[in-house]
Write a protein that holds these residues in place. Sequence first.
Motif, PDB file in Angstrom:
ATOM      1  N   ASN A 106       6.595 -14.979   0.344  1.00 13.72           N
ATOM      2  CA  ASN A 106       5.454 -14.502   1.123  1.00 13.72           C
ATOM      3  C   ASN A 106       4.599 -15.663   1.598  1.00 13.72           C
ATOM      4  OD1 ASN A 106       5.923 -11.710   1.042  1.00 13.72           O
ATOM      5  ND2 ASN A 106       5.150 -11.605  -1.051  1.00 13.72           N
ATOM      6  N   ARG A 156       3.425 -14.069  -5.520  1.00 18.62           N
ATOM      7  CA  ARG A 156       3.649 -12.660  -5.173  1.00 18.62           C
ATOM      8  C   ARG A 156       2.492 -11.804  -5.626  1.00 18.62           C
ATOM      9  NH1 ARG A 156      10.096 -12.125  -6.358  1.00 18.62           N
ATOM     10  NH2 ARG A 156      10.533 -14.271  -5.854  1.00 18.62           N
ATOM     11  N   ARG A 157       1.794 -12.302  -6.647  1.00 17.89           N
ATOM     12  CA  ARG A 157       0.661 -11.558  -7.161  1.00 17.89           C
ATOM     13  C   ARG A 157      -0.546 -11.682  -6.230  1.00 17.89           C
ATOM     14  NH1 ARG A 157       0.730  -9.191 -12.029  1.00 17.89           N
ATOM     15  NH2 ARG A 157      -1.239  -8.910 -13.111  1.00 17.89           N
ATOM     16  N   ASP A 159      -1.440 -10.831  -3.432  1.00 17.66           N
ATOM     17  CA  ASP A 159      -1.295  -9.961  -2.276  1.00 17.66           C
ATOM     18  C   ASP A 159      -2.660  -9.807  -1.613  1.00 17.66           C
ATOM     19  OD1 ASP A 159      -0.254  -8.366  -0.402  1.00 17.66           O
ATOM     20  OD2 ASP A 159       0.089  -6.649  -1.698  1.00 17.66           O
ATOM     21  N   LEU A 160      -2.634  -9.565  -0.329  1.00 17.44           N
ATOM     22  CA  LEU A 160      -3.914  -9.431   0.373  1.00 17.44           C
ATOM     23  C   LEU A 160      -4.404  -8.004   0.266  1.00 17.44           C
ATOM     24  CD1 LEU A 160      -3.372 -11.545   3.567  1.00 17.44           C
ATOM     25  CD2 LEU A 160      -4.335 -12.189   1.382  1.00 17.44           C
ATOM     26  N   PHE A 161      -4.642  -7.589  -0.960  1.00 10.33           N
ATOM     27  CA  PHE A 161      -5.016  -6.189  -1.116  1.00 10.33           C
ATOM     28  C   PHE A 161      -6.341  -5.907  -0.454  1.00 10.33           C
ATOM     29  CE2 PHE A 161      -3.256  -2.546  -3.056  1.00 10.33           C
ATOM     30  CZ  PHE A 161      -4.284  -1.639  -2.953  1.00 10.33           C
TER      31      PHE A 161
END
Lengths: 181, 170
Positions: A106, A156-157, A159-161
Amino acid sequence: MAILEILKIPDARLKQISEPVAQFDDALHAFIADLEETRQMGPAAVGIAAPQVGYFQRIVILDCSQTRKPVPNHGHLILINPEITHWDGFELGREGCLSVPDYTGNVIRAARITLVAQDPQGDRHEYEMKDFEARALQHEVDHLDGLLFLDRVVSRRTDLFQRKVYQKGANKKRKAANKAH
Amino acid sequence: MNNWKMVTLIGEDQPGIVARITDALYQNDLVLGETSMMRLGGNFSMMMMVSGERDPNTVLAAAAERLDLRLHVDDIAGKLHQHIAPNIQVRVMGADQPGIVAKVTGVLAAAGFNILELESDVAGTTENPVYIMTIQGVSETVVEVLQQAVEGLDEEGVDVTVSAIETLFA
């Protein structure tokens, strides 16, 4: 025409910065034909940059017209001395690379860009690109600057939450839109 | 090099766990394949594909004891270079309540969705915990159908967003 050998990690030449193209001559056109043939040989690459075949000139081929799901695109592009003049927004997306076999990661890229580039005849053009095509272009320009997507991979953690937070209620909006149909 | 074992180590987090464990493996000619290591709730967890002549149980026993880690070794049939690229991403967020993961993944499983990777965390505050989960996986069911399938969870206060992952290959 010839299929060129693609440099693969950990080849140090992938870190080399490419020089601007100065001569828009037959030699350039012949190289572009080889580069295109090489791009098409691999597993469906949407782009390729000259340094990936060990030719350190600022040349990129991009074609986002054949994606599984259609995306906004400018068709088949040969971009000489491409320069990104404007960046806007950011998005996380998964990338892979001809030079990095069997790995995807990513990467955060600008969502919209303005690009100035020359064509194989040396004429200048300006492009407004977004989303997938903008991502692909940034991936290729990185090659010209000796960078791989590996240099930009985020956890990976990570993330663009947050992006989704301000879109809260999107489901409801979509439902309303569906009902309206 | 073909016989991989899955080595799992879990214990209270402290600096140096990875360095000591992987050094013990290295000194005993055991090699690593794919690994995943993460701190979860103050514990450090390691999952590692390990291959080599010697038994990881024997090799790691001393280090694991010194670091107070629980060690578990399984023979696996796995191999390297078996990656599957995810084509769907699911993001889930909602006020923490029992059953969020079970409900969401239940709906996805019924639609033929195969999870490749799932990470979840509890954000917010102790008073107002918010459950956040991201899932990447593969499915032949199209995004719109999956989105519709999870739409029902909206009413339970769980925000589920399904999106396609178009992996850029360039």
